[in-house]
Design a protein around this motif. Structure first.
Motif, short mmCIF file in Angstrom:
data_model
loop_
_atom_site.label_atom_id
_atom_site.label_comp_id
_atom_site.label_asym_id
_atom_site.label_seq_id
_atom_site.Cartn_x
_atom_site.Cartn_y
_atom_site.Cartn_z
N GLN A 2 0.84 -1.18 0.00
CA GLN A 2 0.00 0.00 0.00
C GLN A 2 0.89 1.25 0.00
O GLN A 2 1.88 1.31 0.71
CB GLN A 2 -0.90 0.01 1.23
N ALA A 3 0.50 2.25 -0.80
CA ALA A 3 1.31 3.46 -0.89
C ALA A 3 0.43 4.65 -1.20
O ALA A 3 -0.60 4.53 -1.88
CB ALA A 3 2.39 3.32 -1.97
N GLY A 4 0.83 5.81 -0.69
CA GLY A 4 0.16 7.06 -0.99
C GLY A 4 0.78 7.67 -2.24
O GLY A 4 1.92 8.13 -2.22
N VAL A 5 0.03 7.65 -3.34
CA VAL A 5 0.58 8.00 -4.64
C VAL A 5 -0.01 9.32 -5.15
O VAL A 5 -1.24 9.48 -5.19
CB VAL A 5 0.31 6.88 -5.67
N TYR A 6 0.87 10.22 -5.51
CA TYR A 6 0.46 11.48 -6.14
C TYR A 6 0.30 11.22 -7.63
O TYR A 6 1.24 10.81 -8.31
CB TYR A 6 1.52 12.55 -5.90
N SER A 7 -0.91 11.46 -8.15
CA SER A 7 -1.16 11.18 -9.56
C SER A 7 -1.56 12.42 -10.35
O SER A 7 -1.89 12.32 -11.54
CB SER A 7 -2.25 10.11 -9.70
N GLY A 8 -1.56 13.58 -9.71
CA GLY A 8 -1.93 14.81 -10.38
C GLY A 8 -2.38 15.85 -9.36
O GLY A 8 -2.44 15.57 -8.16
N VAL A 9 -2.70 17.03 -9.83
CA VAL A 9 -3.05 18.13 -8.94
C VAL A 9 -4.19 17.73 -8.00
O VAL A 9 -5.26 17.30 -8.45
CB VAL A 9 -3.44 19.38 -9.76
N GLU A 10 -3.90 17.83 -6.68
CA GLU A 10 -4.85 17.51 -5.61
C GLU A 10 -5.34 16.07 -5.67
O GLU A 10 -6.43 15.75 -5.20
CB GLU A 10 -6.02 18.50 -5.61
N LYS A 11 -4.50 15.20 -6.21
CA LYS A 11 -4.83 13.78 -6.27
C LYS A 11 -3.72 12.98 -5.59
O LYS A 11 -2.65 12.76 -6.15
CB LYS A 11 -4.99 13.32 -7.73
N LEU A 12 -3.98 12.62 -4.34
CA LEU A 12 -3.06 11.79 -3.58
C LEU A 12 -3.89 10.71 -2.90
O LEU A 12 -4.66 10.99 -1.98
CB LEU A 12 -2.30 12.62 -2.54
N THR A 13 -3.76 9.49 -3.38
CA THR A 13 -4.64 8.42 -2.92
C THR A 13 -3.85 7.19 -2.54
O THR A 13 -2.71 6.99 -2.99
CB THR A 13 -5.66 8.04 -4.01
N LEU A 14 -4.46 6.35 -1.71
CA LEU A 14 -3.85 5.08 -1.34
C LEU A 14 -4.07 4.08 -2.47
O LEU A 14 -5.19 3.89 -2.94
CB LEU A 14 -4.48 4.56 -0.05
N GLN A 15 -2.99 3.46 -2.92
CA GLN A 15 -3.06 2.53 -4.05
C GLN A 15 -2.21 1.30 -3.77
O GLN A 15 -1.30 1.32 -2.94
CB GLN A 15 -2.54 3.20 -5.33
N GLU A 16 -2.52 0.24 -4.51
CA GLU A 16 -1.61 -0.90 -4.56
C GLU A 16 -0.43 -0.48 -5.42
O GLU A 16 -0.61 0.04 -6.52
CB GLU A 16 -2.30 -2.12 -5.17
N TRP A 17 0.79 -0.70 -4.91
CA TRP A 17 1.97 -0.21 -5.59
C TRP A 17 3.07 -1.26 -5.51
O TRP A 17 3.18 -1.98 -4.52
CB TRP A 17 2.43 1.09 -4.91
N PRO A 18 3.92 -1.39 -6.52
CA PRO A 18 4.97 -2.41 -6.47
C PRO A 18 5.93 -2.18 -5.31
O PRO A 18 6.38 -1.05 -5.07
CB PRO A 18 5.70 -2.25 -7.81
N LYS A 19 6.22 -3.21 -4.57
CA LYS A 19 7.23 -3.14 -3.52
C LYS A 19 8.58 -2.84 -4.17
O LYS A 19 8.90 -3.38 -5.23
CB LYS A 19 7.28 -4.47 -2.78
N PRO A 20 9.40 -1.95 -3.59
CA PRO A 20 10.68 -1.60 -4.22
C PRO A 20 11.56 -2.82 -4.45
O PRO A 20 11.68 -3.70 -3.58
CB PRO A 20 11.33 -0.66 -3.20
N GLU A 21 12.15 -2.88 -5.62
CA GLU A 21 13.11 -3.94 -5.94
C GLU A 21 14.52 -3.39 -5.72
O GLU A 21 14.88 -2.33 -6.24
CB GLU A 21 12.95 -4.39 -7.39
N LEU A 22 15.29 -4.12 -4.94
CA LEU A 22 16.62 -3.64 -4.57
C LEU A 22 17.63 -3.90 -5.67
O LEU A 22 17.69 -4.99 -6.26
CB LEU A 22 17.09 -4.31 -3.28
#
Length: 338
Positions: A2-22
Motif C-alpha cells: 500500500q502506498a500514498g501516490v500522487y497522480s496529479g493536482v490535488e490527487k493523492l490516494t492510497l493505491q496498490e503499488w509495487p514493492k521496491p526492488e533492490l
C-alpha cells in the motif's frame, strides 16, 4: 504494498503499488512512521517544479531495515532502526566537491525524485540510513528529519549561547527552531505568530509569544524582554510582513537567518540592512551531522518533538491527513503510522 501516490493536482490516494526492488548496494526499510511536510502540500497543490506523477511522496521517514542486497562493509544491518536521510546529491558539481553536497546543484530527494515513505516500504543506500539509538522512541524518531532542519538553521547561523532570538513563525520548523535555541542556551526566545492555534501551542511550551497583527515584535522585545533588539532573528514564514518585522527587530551587527519559503519574490528593506550592517544567511536543508545532533538532543530530552504532533493517522487516511495539514488553525505536524 500500500502506498500514498500522487497522480496529479490535488490527487493523492492510497493505491496498490509495487514493492521496491533492490539493486546491488541498496537496503529495504519497513516504514514505521512518515510525516507530512509543507513540500508534500506544495506537490499536492501541483506547485512543485520537479515531481512527475505518479510518485509515492514522503521524505520524513523512520523505520526498520528488513533486507539488504550487496551492501558489504556497511555498519547498517537488518533489524536496525533507522531515520532516512532523504537527500540525493550528484557528487560531481562544485558544491559537492567543496563538501556542500546538501546544496548540490542537482539536489534530489526521496519522495520527490524517487518514491518515498508514504508506503509500507522504501529503499535507500546505506549512506542514507542513520541508526536510531534505543534512547529515542519510534515517534521521536519520526521527527528527526524536521528537527534536523532546525538544528542546521541554528548551527549555521553563528548563534552563540547567551544571545537573544526572535523566531517569526510558529509552524513546525519555527517551533523546533525555538526549541533548539532554548536547548543550546539562548538567553531569551521570543516567538511571533499570527495563528491562534500555533500561538497557543508555543505558549504552552513556555515560550514568550506575540501576535504580530496586534503588536510589533520589536515592541514586544522591548516590553517583554527588556532588550532593545534581538541579537538573532530566524524568519520561518516566508510572509512579506515578517521580513519587515525581522529587519526592524534585529540589532545593529545582528544576524537574520531566512528559512521560510516565500510564494513570490519578497520585498526587502535593503536600506535598513545596509545601515544596520545586518548579516544575513539562508538555511535550506541539513547534513548528516545535523541528523546526529538532532538525535543527541532527543536522547538527552532537550527537545519535545512530540508536542508538535497534532494528528497520528493510519496510511489509509492519507487524504484526510492532507486535508488536515491544509488547516493551520488546527494542525501542526501530522504523522502516518504503518
Amino acid at each position: 504494498m500500500q502506498a500514498g501516490v500522487y497522480s496529479g493536482v490535488e490527487k493523492l490516494t492510497l493505491q496498490e503499488w509495487p514493492k521496491p526492488e533492490l539493486n546491488s548496494g541498496e537496503m529495504l526499510v519497513k516504514v514505521r512512521y512518515a510525516g507530512i511536510c509543507g513540500t508534500d502540500m506544495m506537490i499536492h497543490a501541483g506547485k512543485h517544479p520537479r515531481v512527475v506523477p505518479p510518485r509515492v511522496l514522503g521524505h520524513e521517514i523512520f523505520g526498520t531495515v528488513v533486507e539488504t542486497r550487496g551492501a558489504t562493509g556497511s555498519k547498517i544491518k537488518e533489524g536496525n532502526r533507522v531515520a532516512v536521510f532523504p537527500l540525493i546529491s550528484c557528487g560531481r558539481c562544485a558544491p559537492c566537491r567543496e563538501g556542500n553536497a546538501h546544496v548540490c546543484e542537482k539536489l534530489g530527494l526521496i519522495g520527490i525524485d524517487t518514491d518515498g515513505g508514504f508506503a509500507e516500504y522504501v529503499k535507500a543506500v546505506p549512506e542514507q540510513l542513520i541508526p536510531v539509538p534505543p534512547g529515542v522512541d519510534d515517534e521521536q524518531a519520526a521527527l528527526i528529519e524536521p528537527l534536523s532542519v532546525a538544528v542546521h538553521v541554528v548551527r549555521t547561523s553563528g548563534f552563540i549561547a547567551g544571545d537573544t532570538a526572535l523566531v517569526t513563525g510558529a509552524g513546525p520548523i519555527g517551533n523546533l527552531i525555538a526549541q533548539v535555541l532554548r536547548a543550546v542556551g539562548a538567553r531569551r526566545v521570543l516567538v511571533s505568530e499570527a495563528k491562534p492555534f500555533r500561538r497557543n501551542l508555543a505558549e504552552g511550551m513556555g515560550f514568550t509569544v506575540v501576535n504580530p497583527t496586534e503588536t510589533k515584535p520589536l515592541e514586544a522585545i522591548r516590553s517583554l524582554t527588556g532588550e532593545s533588539f534581538a541579537d538573532h532573528v530566524f524568519e520561518a514564514t516566508g510572509a512579506k510582513a515578517a521580513y519587515q518585522d525581522a529587519i526592524e527587530s534585529c540589532k545593529v551587527h545582528g544576524h537574520i537567518t531566512f528559512v521560510g519559503l516565500p510564494k513570490l519574490p519578497p520585498e526587502l528593506d535593503v536600506l535598513s540592512l545596509v545601515f544596520k550592517e545586518i548579516r544575513t544567511s539562508g538555511a535550506r536543508v541539513y547534513t548528516p551531522k545535523d541528523f546526529l545532533v538532532a538525535i543527541s538532543l532527543l536522547e538527552r530530552g532537550a527537545i519535545d518533538v512530540k508536542s508538535v504532533v497534532t494528528d497520528r493517522l493510519p496510511l489509509k487516511d492519507i487524504e484526510e491527513g492532507l486535508r488536515k495539514m491544509h488547516d493551520p488553525d488546527s494542525s501542526l505536524k501530522i504523522l502516518f503510522n504503518l
